[in-house]
Enzyme design. Structure first.
Site, mmCIF file in Angstrom:
data_model
loop_
_atom_site.group_PDB
_atom_site.id
_atom_site.type_symbol
_atom_site.label_atom_id
_atom_site.label_comp_id
_atom_site.label_asym_id
_atom_site.label_seq_id
_atom_site.Cartn_x
_atom_site.Cartn_y
_atom_site.Cartn_z
ATOM 1 N N ALA A 1 13.338 14.177 -30.554
ATOM 2 C CA ALA A 1 12.313 15.222 -30.515
ATOM 3 C C ALA A 1 12.891 16.480 -29.857
ATOM 4 O O ALA A 1 14.020 16.464 -29.362
ATOM 5 C CB ALA A 1 11.101 14.719 -29.744
ATOM 6 N N GLN B 1 12.464 18.001 -27.045
ATOM 7 C CA GLN B 1 12.993 17.792 -25.694
ATOM 8 C C GLN B 1 13.495 16.358 -25.546
ATOM 9 O O GLN B 1 13.102 15.627 -24.633
ATOM 10 C CB GLN B 1 11.919 18.112 -24.643
ATOM 11 C CG GLN B 1 11.759 19.597 -24.379
ATOM 12 C CD GLN B 1 13.039 20.248 -23.837
ATOM 13 O OE1 GLN B 1 13.796 19.649 -23.092
ATOM 14 N NE2 GLN B 1 13.285 21.488 -24.239
ATOM 15 N N SER B 2 14.350 15.943 -26.452
ATOM 16 C CA SER B 2 14.848 14.568 -26.424
ATOM 17 C C SER B 2 15.839 14.358 -25.279
ATOM 18 O O SER B 2 16.897 15.001 -25.226
ATOM 19 C CB SER B 2 15.531 14.249 -27.762
ATOM 20 O OG SER B 2 16.241 13.019 -27.662
ATOM 21 N N ASN B 3 15.489 13.447 -24.387
ATOM 22 C CA ASN B 3 16.431 13.054 -23.333
ATOM 23 C C ASN B 3 17.579 12.254 -23.926
ATOM 24 O O ASN B 3 18.719 12.344 -23.477
ATOM 25 C CB ASN B 3 15.710 12.196 -22.282
ATOM 26 C CG ASN B 3 14.625 12.972 -21.565
ATOM 27 O OD1 ASN B 3 14.905 13.959 -20.898
ATOM 28 N ND2 ASN B 3 13.378 12.536 -21.721
ATOM 29 N N ALA C 1 18.930 12.533 -26.944
ATOM 30 C CA ALA C 1 19.912 13.410 -27.601
ATOM 31 C C ALA C 1 20.802 14.069 -26.548
ATOM 32 O O ALA C 1 22.034 14.116 -26.685
ATOM 33 C CB ALA C 1 19.198 14.465 -28.450
#
Ligand SMILES: *Cc1c(COP(=O)(O)O)cnc(C)c1O
Length: 348
Positions: free
Chosen positions: A78, A80-82, A84
């Site tokens: 997403a 704000q993907s942690n 990624a």
């Protein structure tokens, strides 16, 4: 030691890249509203580009990537993907490239996790949608393109939730049980945020092995912060069974009732803040100096705070909140439920 030496040996043979600072601390948190004890498992302190639960999964995913001779990590998340962001950090540590498919529109100015992903040298791709299915298709397309260009990509899905990734949380279960033994602790329940099921799966698999050995174990309540709870429960059970298979323990079963999922804290949808979650963000900050995010840990901490007297999940006295991280999202736009002049305006 509960996990037999044979199983520990088998586990130690599974390829793993050491990326996280483990064990993470197990700390006394602020007292719960009803006066009971809150323990906090600090997976926000795993290290690896600002910490979080994905570091544990990435140890095994990257172990597999290195074993496969990959030169590029590819994943999807997403806005704000942690996950990624931490994949980007892992690639930097391992001397690989990172290619990330990111949800939402490409922002004019990146913030939070996206800024860090760029800092860690990743390439970000924006298909321009939040639809998880479309994003997953974009991931497959990207992998095909990279292969056509002669790269050796290794990809994993949203959240790094595969049976291999879930092994990171079987390991986390063992780590926690060791810490509890050493410190004479026996929490009644573990509460954590769940969005793709890998964290839940690993813990469930570990718990099932312990149960099989006749040990006393805490319940696990996964707090759904992402999707249709029946889908998420099924994902967690399937991933847990896959992780058990990798450990040679297909004989251990995961009873359906043991996969407890609490879907009352999600609110409108994934990444949309709730009042209860925001109250928990402020409570964790003001009583424990904890950094809690609005998408994951806030909703889970809200559930952990309420569980003392919860008639639906059953009340619990000694509660362990598994802090799964999410710090960088706090610095994204609307990352905290406060404005500068509002720091103490609302009751928590
Ligand atoms: C990804 C994530 C979770 C959920 O973990 P899953 O294994 O995907 O269910 C919880 N908290 C934070 C901060 C996360 O980034």
């Amino acid at each position: 030691m509960s996990f037999s030496s044979l199983q520990r040996k088998r586990f130690s043979r599974i390829p793993r890249s050491r990326l996280a600072s483990l064990p993470t601390p197990l700390e006394e948190g602020p007292e719960l509203p009803g006066g009971n004890r809150l323990l906090v498992k600090r997976d926000d302190l795993t290290g690896l580009g600002m910490g979080g639960n994905k570091a544990r999964k990435l140890e095994f995913l990257c172990g597999a990537a290195v074993a496969a001779g990959a030169d590029t990590l590819v994943t999807v998340g997403a806005a704000q993907s942690n996950h990624a962001r931490m994949t980007a950090a892992a690639a930097a540590v391992l001397g690989m490239k990172a290619e990330l498919v990111i949800g939402g529109p490409e922002p004019a100015k990146p913030s939070g996790n996206q800024s860090l992903s760029r800092l860690f040298g990743a390439n970000l791709h924006f298909p321009g949608t939040d639809d998880w299915n479309v994003l997953s298709e974009a991931l497959d397309e990207l992998v095909a393109n990279l292969e056509a260009e002669g790269a050796r990509p290794f990809s994993f899905p949203m959240g790094g939730s595969t049976p291999v990734g879930a092994l990171g949380f079987v390991n986390a279960w063992i780590e926690l049980m060791d810490q509890c033994d050493e410190n004479g602790l026996a929490p009644d329940v573990i509460v954590h945020a769940s969005s793709t099921g890998g964290t839940h799966a690993g813990l469930l698999a570990g718990r099932s092995i312990w149960l099989e050995e006749g040990r006393r174990v805490p319940r696990i309540v996964a707090v759904d912060v992402a999707k249709e709870s029946e889908d998420l429960r099924g994902d967690a059970i399937r991933l847990a069974e896959g992780a058990l298979e990798l450990l040679g323990r297909s004989d251990v079963s995961i009873p359906d009732y043991s996969a407890e999922l609490d879907d009352r804290w999600l609110g409108e949808e994934y990444a949309v803040p709730t009042e209860a979650g925001d109250a928990a963000v402020r409570w964790g900050g003001s009583t424990g100096g904890l950094v809690i995010d609005r998408t994951y840990t806030g909703k889970a901490l809200a559930a952990a705070r309420a569980i003392e007297t919860d008639s639906l999940t059953g009340p619990a006295e000694s509660v362990l909140f598994w802090h799964t991280g999410g710090h960088p999202a706090v610095f994204a736009e609307d990352g905290l439920p406060i404005t500068e002049n509002e720091l103490s305006k609302e009751e928590v």
